[in-house]
Structures are given as C-alpha cells and as structure tokens.
Design an enzyme around this catalytic site. Structure first.
Site, PDB file in Angstrom:
ATOM      1  N   TYR A 164       0.834  -1.218   0.000  1.00 23.66           N
ATOM      2  CA  TYR A 164       0.000   0.000   0.000  1.00 23.66           C
ATOM      3  C   TYR A 164       0.861   1.258   0.000  1.00 23.66           C
ATOM      4  CZ  TYR A 164      -3.663   3.166   1.842  1.00 23.66           C
ATOM      5  OH  TYR A 164      -4.548   4.204   2.054  1.00 23.66           O
ATOM      6  N   LYS A 168       0.950   4.151  -2.805  1.00 27.45           N
ATOM      7  CA  LYS A 168       0.579   5.536  -2.466  1.00 27.45           C
ATOM      8  C   LYS A 168       1.742   6.494  -2.712  1.00 27.45           C
ATOM      9  CE  LYS A 168      -3.735   5.322  -1.110  1.00 27.45           C
ATOM     10  NZ  LYS A 168      -4.766   5.765  -2.071  1.00 27.45           N
TER      11      LYS A 168
HETATM   12  P1  NAI Z   1     -13.435   2.265   1.622  1.00 34.53           P
HETATM   13  O1  NAI Z   1     -13.055   0.844   1.601  1.00 34.53           O
HETATM   14  O2  NAI Z   1     -14.524   2.708   2.524  1.00 34.53           O
HETATM   15  O3  NAI Z   1     -13.808   2.761   0.158  1.00 34.53           O
HETATM   16  C1  NAI Z   1     -13.049   2.402  -0.971  1.00 34.53           C
HETATM   17  C2  NAI Z   1     -14.004   2.143  -2.114  1.00 34.53           C
HETATM   18  O4  NAI Z   1     -13.237   1.848  -3.301  1.00 34.53           O
HETATM   19  C3  NAI Z   1     -14.900   0.923  -1.857  1.00 34.53           C
HETATM   20  O5  NAI Z   1     -16.256   1.296  -2.028  1.00 34.53           O
HETATM   21  C4  NAI Z   1     -14.472  -0.079  -2.915  1.00 34.53           C
HETATM   22  O6  NAI Z   1     -15.518  -0.903  -3.392  1.00 34.53           O
HETATM   23  C5  NAI Z   1     -13.929   0.830  -4.012  1.00 34.53           C
HETATM   24  N1  NAI Z   1     -13.005   0.129  -4.907  1.00 34.53           N
HETATM   25  C6  NAI Z   1     -11.983  -0.691  -4.552  1.00 34.53           C
HETATM   26  N2  NAI Z   1     -11.379  -1.160  -5.656  1.00 34.53           N
HETATM   27  C7  NAI Z   1     -12.023  -0.624  -6.723  1.00 34.53           C
HETATM   28  C8  NAI Z   1     -11.852  -0.738  -8.120  1.00 34.53           C
HETATM   29  N3  NAI Z   1     -10.882  -1.502  -8.648  1.00 34.53           N
HETATM   30  N4  NAI Z   1     -12.704  -0.070  -8.944  1.00 34.53           N
HETATM   31  C9  NAI Z   1     -13.690   0.696  -8.419  1.00 34.53           C
HETATM   32  N5  NAI Z   1     -13.899   0.834  -7.094  1.00 34.53           N
HETATM   33  C10 NAI Z   1     -13.075   0.178  -6.260  1.00 34.53           C
HETATM   34  O7  NAI Z   1     -12.098   3.100   1.949  1.00 34.53           O
HETATM   35  P2  NAI Z   1     -11.856   4.644   2.297  1.00 34.53           P
HETATM   36  O8  NAI Z   1     -11.259   4.697   3.646  1.00 34.53           O
HETATM   37  O9  NAI Z   1     -13.039   5.442   1.986  1.00 34.53           O
HETATM   38  O10 NAI Z   1     -10.661   4.987   1.279  1.00 34.53           O
HETATM   39  C11 NAI Z   1     -10.802   5.866   0.173  1.00 34.53           C
HETATM   40  C12 NAI Z   1      -9.418   6.256  -0.312  1.00 34.53           C
HETATM   41  O11 NAI Z   1      -8.733   6.996   0.717  1.00 34.53           O
HETATM   42  C13 NAI Z   1      -8.508   5.077  -0.641  1.00 34.53           C
HETATM   43  O12 NAI Z   1      -7.704   5.389  -1.757  1.00 34.53           O
HETATM   44  C14 NAI Z   1      -7.650   4.942   0.601  1.00 34.53           C
HETATM   45  O13 NAI Z   1      -6.427   4.300   0.342  1.00 34.53           O
HETATM   46  C15 NAI Z   1      -7.475   6.406   0.956  1.00 34.53           C
HETATM   47  N6  NAI Z   1      -7.075   6.612   2.331  1.00 34.53           N
HETATM   48  C16 NAI Z   1      -7.958   6.414   3.361  1.00 34.53           C
HETATM   49  C17 NAI Z   1      -7.568   6.654   4.660  1.00 34.53           C
HETATM   50  C18 NAI Z   1      -8.521   6.557   5.797  1.00 34.53           C
HETATM   51  O14 NAI Z   1      -8.146   6.987   6.925  1.00 34.53           O
HETATM   52  N7  NAI Z   1      -9.736   6.032   5.617  1.00 34.53           N
HETATM   53  C19 NAI Z   1      -6.174   7.012   4.993  1.00 34.53           C
HETATM   54  C20 NAI Z   1      -5.355   7.273   3.837  1.00 34.53           C
HETATM   55  C21 NAI Z   1      -5.794   7.057   2.570  1.00 34.53           C
END
Ligand code: NAI
Length: 280
Positions: A164, A168
């Site tokens: 990851y 990133k």
């Molecule tokens: P989450 O798991 O709630 O949402 C991620 C969404 O991306 C899910 O709905 C999933 O179905 C979708 N997804 C995954 N692979 C996919 C693909 N190949 N095509 C289309 N959709 C796809 O996670 P969250 O926390 O909302 O994360 C959103 C972004 O923020 C991510 O890039 C994550 O790495 C980043 N992030 C989040 C942090 C946090 O504290 N929640 C910290 C740092 C970064």
C-alpha cells in the site's frame, strides 16, 4: 450560484467511505456526478451495486448522478468511466481518483499477488483514469481538475503496508509529474492524504475512541470541493493532508548537502559528513 454548477465530476470508489462523502458533497455543490464503484470488500474481493445507493442518495436530495460499476484498474474500466460521463452529462471537468483496497502484511509475509493487486488498484488505476480524463479535458479545451488520493503511509511509511505504501508513494510521483505535464492545458493535478473513520480504518488501534464527528469522511470532502472548483485555478502539484478539522500540507524537501572540491567521495568521507549531508 453553487460552487460547481455546470461541472461534471467523476469519483472512483464512491460507493463507500471517503468517496461516497466526496460524491455527496460535489453533488450538493452543484456538480453532476459519476459514482464509480465495483462494490467489493475491503481487500478487493467480490462485486455489488454499492454505487446505486449513493446515486439514489444524490437523486433523492435533488442532485444528478449516474453509476458506473467497472473496476478502474483496467483500461476498459477507465475508458467506459469517461464515456459514461460524456454520454450522460456531455463533459468531464473533475476526476477524483479515490478507489482503494487494503491487503496488509509485513513484507516478509507478503505474497506477490497481494503486492500486485494493491499496486494495480491504487497506482495503475489512478494512472489509467488520470490519462483517460486528461485526454478528454485537453480535447475539450476547458482545463480540468484531477485530485488523487495518497496516504500518510505512502509519504512517511507504515509498518505492515509495504504494498500500500509503495502504491501511495507512486501516486505522489504521478501527481507531481502530471501537474507539470498538464499545466499548459489548464488541468490542475493535486493529491490529498486523508485520515477518516471508514471500513478501511475502523479497526486500527489509533482510531479507538474516535467519533464520527471527530473523524468522519465529511471532513475530507470540502477540501476536494475546493480543489475541484474554480477557486483552485492556481493550485497544482500539491499534496494536502486532511484529518478531521485539520488541513495541512506535505512537501518533499532536498537538503543543500555537501559538495567535494575535487575527486570522488570515499565511503569513509560519506560517513564523516553524514550529519551535514542530511542538514535542512
Ligand atoms: P473504503 O473501503 O470505505 O472505500 C473504498 C471504495 O473503493 C470501496 O467502495 C471499494 O468498493 C472501491 N473500490 C476498490 N477497488 C475498486 C476498483 N478496482 N474499482 C472501483 N472501485 C473500487 O475506503 P476509504 O477509507 O473510503 O478509502 C478511500 C481512499 O482513501 C482510498 O484510496 C484509501 O487508500 C485512501 N485513504 C484512506 C484513509 C482513511 O483513513 N480512511 C487514509 C489514507 C488514505
């Protein structure tokens, strides 16, 4: 008039968490939104129609949105994502690369598939969508806004997230280079490094005791609203951290270093000068 009236915004991974909050925010700011999500689990398995629920929420609130269900980590997925925006709303102004998965393991325990899959979704997916969107934005000649999603894990490192953090950190480099290459076309490219309570983070020890009010995804979306709008025309190549009510910035720095007058360095000299080399 609403901040994003007349704009069309695409949000990848908008069926849950931070992406869902972005989609709802951009729609209430007046944008027509393409809600992309393949609807898998946290580690990327399976598929569902998670995007439909967010489209319904936007529509029920009087906004306009369309769902797109394909994975953004394939060329076809990225192309049909842009086509969906064009077919339904006639233009593309904003792309938010947000989709992501987690397959945490320490590096000595990590299988090749776990490395490849995480890099594929985050890094390759961001590249494919960014390229497809920027081509369309350049063709239309109206400029555009691209917002990528990096992470503290990629910028600073994090135990147990070699796949990851590599992906990133790659998004950091992609953002910097794209901001330079697209500048002439009026397309800004920035990244956010969010921290929020979602299904991705809810079981982390550092999140214990945090409330939705303190650390919910609703705190992330207004920064993306700014970066998606005309207010940020001069802002490009920058990496903003956002955690609850705090917004900050990350920068890669280079020290002045030490230059030898003549000849080449010896390893012993490097050791002797190490402190000065690393002085900022
Ligand atoms: P989450 O798991 O709630 O949402 C991620 C969404 O991306 C899910 O709905 C999933 O179905 C979708 N997804 C995954 N692979 C996919 C693909 N190949 N095509 C289309 N959709 C796809 O996670 P969250 O926390 O909302 O994360 C959103 C972004 O923020 C991510 O890039 C994550 O790495 C980043 N992030 C989040 C942090 C946090 O504290 N929640 C910290 C740092 C970064």
């Amino acid at each position: 008039m609403a901040l994003l009236f007349g704009k069309v915004a695409i949000v990848t991974g908008a069926g849950n968490g931070i992406g869902r909050a972005h989609a709802l925010y951009l729609a209430q700011a007046g944008a027509q939104v393409v809600v992309n999500d393949l609807g898998g689990t946290r580690d990327g398995a399976g598929a569902s129609k998670a995007a439909d629920v967010v489209v319904q929420e936007i529509t029920a609130a009087g906004g306009k949105a369309v769902a797109h269900y394909e994975s953004i980590s394939t060329y076809e997925g990225a192309q049909t994502l842009i086509w969906t925006a064009l077919n339904r709303f006639g233009r593309v102004d904003v792309l938010v690369n947000n989709a992501g998965i987690l397959r945490d393991k320490t590096l000595l325990n990590m299988g090749e598939a776990d490395f490849d899959k995480v890099v594929e979704v985050h890094l390759k997916g961001s590249y494919l969508c960014l390229q497809a969107a920027a081509r369309q934005m350049k063709l239309a000649g109206r400029g555009g806004r691209i917002i990528n999603t990096t992470s503290m894990s990629g910028l600073l490192g994090n135990f147990g997230q070699g796949n990851y953090s590599a992906a990133k950190a790659g998004i950091f480099g992609l953002t910097r280079t794209a901001s330079m290459e697209f500048q002439k076309a009026g397309i800004t490219v920035n990244a956010i490094a969010p921290v929020a309570l979602t299904r991705m983070t809810t079981d982390l020890p550092v999140m214990a005791g945090m409330s939705e009010d303190d650390l919910g995804p609703q705190h992330i979306a207004p920064l993306v609203g700014f970066l998606a709008s005309d207010l940020s025309a001069e802002v490009t190549g920058r990496i903003f951290g956002v955690q609850g009510r705090r917004i900050f910035e990350y920068k890669m720095e280079q020290s002045d270093g030490v230059t030898k007058d003549t000849g080449t360095w010896t390893p012993e000299e490097v050791k002797a000068q190490l402190e000065q080399i690393g002085r900022f």
